[in-house]
Design an enzyme around this catalytic site. Sequence first.
Site, PDB file in Angstrom:
ATOM      1  N   LYS B  59       0.850  -1.194   0.000  1.00  0.00           N
ATOM      2  CA  LYS B  59       0.000   0.000   0.000  1.00  0.00           C
ATOM      3  C   LYS B  59       0.886   1.244   0.000  1.00  0.00           C
ATOM      4  O   LYS B  59       1.937   1.262   0.648  1.00  0.00           O
ATOM      5  CB  LYS B  59      -0.879  -0.021   1.245  1.00  0.00           C
ATOM      6  CG  LYS B  59      -1.974   1.044   1.299  1.00  0.00           C
ATOM      7  CD  LYS B  59      -2.836   0.845   2.545  1.00  0.00           C
ATOM      8  CE  LYS B  59      -3.966   1.861   2.647  1.00  0.00           C
ATOM      9  NZ  LYS B  59      -4.789   1.656   3.864  1.00  0.00           N
ATOM     10  N   SER B 154      -9.569   1.497   3.191  1.00  0.00           N
ATOM     11  CA  SER B 154      -8.815   2.268   2.214  1.00  0.00           C
ATOM     12  C   SER B 154      -7.738   1.477   1.490  1.00  0.00           C
ATOM     13  O   SER B 154      -7.147   1.980   0.544  1.00  0.00           O
ATOM     14  CB  SER B 154      -8.142   3.449   2.924  1.00  0.00           C
ATOM     15  OG  SER B 154      -7.215   2.943   3.887  1.00  0.00           O
ATOM     16  N   SER B 178      -9.641  -0.788   7.402  1.00  0.00           N
ATOM     17  CA  SER B 178      -9.125  -0.514   6.063  1.00  0.00           C
ATOM     18  C   SER B 178      -8.498  -1.706   5.353  1.00  0.00           C
ATOM     19  O   SER B 178      -8.297  -1.661   4.142  1.00  0.00           O
ATOM     20  CB  SER B 178      -8.094   0.627   6.102  1.00  0.00           C
ATOM     21  OG  SER B 178      -8.766   1.858   6.098  1.00  0.00           O
TER      22      SER B 178
END
Lengths: 523, 507
Positions: B59, B154, B178
């Site tokens: 990420k 996210s 997330s």
Amino acid sequence: AGRGRRRASGLTGVVVRPHSSRSAHLAPWVPVVGLEIHAQISSNSKLFSGSQVQFAAPPNSLVSFFDASLPGTLPVLNRRCVEAAVMTGLALNCSINKKSLFDRKHYFYADLPAGYQITQQRVPIAVNGSLSYSLCIDNKMSQMVTKTVRIKQIQLEQDSGKSLHDDTRSQTLVDLNRAGVGLMEVVMEPDMCCGEEAAAAVRELQLILQTLGSSQAVMAEGQLRVDANVSVHHPGEPYGVRTEVKNINSMRFLAKAIDYEIQRQIEELENGGTILNETRAFDSKLGCTVPMRDKEGQQDYRFMPEPNLPPLILYDAKSLPANMNHQQVINIDWIHERLPDLPSVKRKKLVEQYGILPEHSFTLLNEDGLAEFFESVVKQTQMKPKKVIGWILKDLLSYLKQHSLTVKESPVSSFLLADLLNLLEKKEISSTAAKQVLAELWKGEGKTPLEIVKEQKLELLQDQKELEQICQAVIDGHENEVMAIKAGNPKVLNKLIGLVQKKTQGRSNPVLVKQLLEKKLSG
Amino acid sequence: MVPRGVAARWRRAATAPGKGQGSLGGREEAAAGRESHAACLSPAGQPLGILDGIPIAVKDNFNTAGIETTCASNMLKGYISPYNATVVQKLLDQGAVLLGKTNLDEFAMGSGSTDGVFGPVRNPWSYSKQYKEKSVPKSHSEDKESNWVITGGSSGGSAAAVSSFTCFAALGSDTGGSTRNPAAHCGVVGLKPTYGLISRHGLIPLVNSMDVPGILTRCVDDAAVLLGSLAGHDPKDSTTIQDDFKPFELPNLTDVSKLSIGIPKEYHAPGLSSEILALWSKAADLFRKAGAKVVEVSLPHTRYSIVCYHVLCTAEVASNMARFDGLEYGHRSDMKDSTESMYAATRREGFNDVVRGRILSGNYFLLKQNYEKYFVKAQKVRRLIANDFVKVFRSGVDILLTPTTLSDAAPYTEFIQEDNRTRSAQDDILTQAANMAGLPAINVPTALSERGLPVGLQFIGRSFQEKQLLTVAKWFEKQVQFPMIQLEEVKKHDSDVFHHQKSASLS
């Protein structure tokens, strides 16, 4: 108005009477002074990062990723800084909190890269201490009083970087070498009432820090920074509105700045004005305090717990877990047992052990290394400490001061001085000659006192006959004086002694000369 | 499995028209470079470690030395970090191949992966046979293209990358769900470890006291392997556990009769789809039938969790974002009137509305006059929420079983009707209590919804009891036999490969 007639009791200090008869209050003004002192912790690395700590390094050469607040970096607490704070807390009679917490204090400034400072707002590492300090009354060393100021707390926090404003090019340059260096903020309660008291308290704190080694506490290098909270009020009334005086960068200016601010506030109030709760800077050139530009008006620091640091847990002998790695824990008792003698204790010991005057003990401790020098000389000579102290304070110290030297830089070692004093003590030279030898020793040419004595023929005349002849010659050449003595004026004898000294170029023992002269004259 | 050749397959998969957009544009090349580098380092069977040659995506809120780290924000566009996050370094040390950095909501603030500066992440399942067959466009005027669904967030980019077979595993981060939320929407395993088990050093923070690096994989065993490579004390993160972590292999559980599974009644949240509710009770029945004790439990303070989370989250955001002032790194505005105006313009240009909104709320909650009323109160509620879990686990419950999301993934066009704040509040509702309490939790893909989209269930375990949690999750995974994604445009050859790989997992 009768209420105001009371005077503050003697020891609460300076009482300033109103100048103006227009004042509604006839009571005297009582100044109230509290201090916030930031002491840089003497440590190889910063409070939360591994970067080195060093004064006057090239700009931005000591900056880790954390110090520059690169995203994703985390603080890691430096054990040495914690130990320094614990030592300092113990030395200031504080209770050490076994659990203390870190908080973030937010404000935007170019030299604060993270946008917040990590400090200890809620639970600091040490609280409720006290500091005793002495100061002399009316500038007389022989009249010293001891006072005590309460220590509210000691907190660990990060230093900021430095901003340099280039006004001509209207830019700000930032040096982050100092950013993240460990600080101890020592908060002193408003127990002082004039600049002199504040300066004496800070001086004592400075000595303590230096003795502990927890801070080098050199004001000129910014390792000790003092902010003063100043207000004035009438006795029996609540404290007045206070101002905070910043930018005080020497001990001398500290007293000046505070006294100026006290006087300013009194005059302001006497003239019907009011005191604003503001931050003022001391301008050392103008010798006065001026309001600082307040950028954001009333600051709200939006304190918040620092989530990346667990509570700081300290142990004592009782609470120390049995199978804990000693490298991982801090034991308060262990540190306590290893505290060095504090200045107050050292002074007491010096007075008791050597029979010197208390004020001399203050002077000895005021110069770094001087007490050690004194003790070393005492150890190496037969001369009584009470006599040695004169040579240390009158001769050594004034020479060093004159040439702006530290004790360590002295061209005359304790060994050489002891050597010299031994010659004097064994009556091999006169004290006049000893001073001459010392003057020669300052040149630092590597000669021993004995060599100088020999070279310059300064040894006392050991030949009794020669001395007798010189005495006789003086008597013969000064009939008038001899008459006067015989007529019953013994004071004139001193003149003859002086003349003999002169003839022998200070190489005669005045006591012996006196005996010889008396013998001859009574004959 | 044989790592060599995996990357080649990956490249085919990534260039296949899956439109996952899991990786941020341009980042693949750097990763490809790394891959050949890794291959060089391990000639003639000298593997660097257990992850040798395994392609892994990260990420884009983890620092990667020499490779752009953006947090999908204008503020950090072009920012090259000089250091690797501890987790990234650990992956590389084990021989993993860093495939690329994955897309996210700006600074991980969101639950859709739709609010980043590089655009939204598309859910690979939007292009699956399963979805296309079942979804009917609402009207004829809407073209099929607009039907694509979000990944959740996210860590949507990471979930999409794993789901689309772009990589074997990916790192996400999990602050309020997330990692688990996009895992559920993308049909992959998403593990949020216990707070303090994995180092956060190098993870650009959202909420320091809740953030944990998350692990996204296609099966529970893979998650255990990754966990073994990443967990343990890090001297650079003072909040990590002091002890070393012993990697473990997951046993094949045959007997669940000694297990006590708790069903928290408060997770029957408003808005929970009937479909998911049914799936949840089916899962509970599955345990019951296998002999496990299944009990209803109560976590009474759950309903205060989301508002409490909002206060704590925004407060830390306000603080954490203070460093982005344009001075040391990142975007700097051209505004030169004064330092203050430069700060203001930099932060206005650098942050999106969501980030700015949270900074504003957070600073409001931290004001002296509000601090007690909001922040301190929220901290107290947080303690109560954590205590709820402690009580339930103390009563003998081993694992909690809950839904991960309220429904399956929404189409993008529908999702963006609501603002980020409302959506996050809804979407985090089932996941963020585990962050408040610091507990480990995992999403296990369970079934496909009526629309042919993945639905997952969540298991929450005791602190630092990852082994027990993953063991139960693995048993459950085996029972439900979640179907394979069938990307319709992928050639038959490749889907055969994928089928083969599904059984040949990392371990």
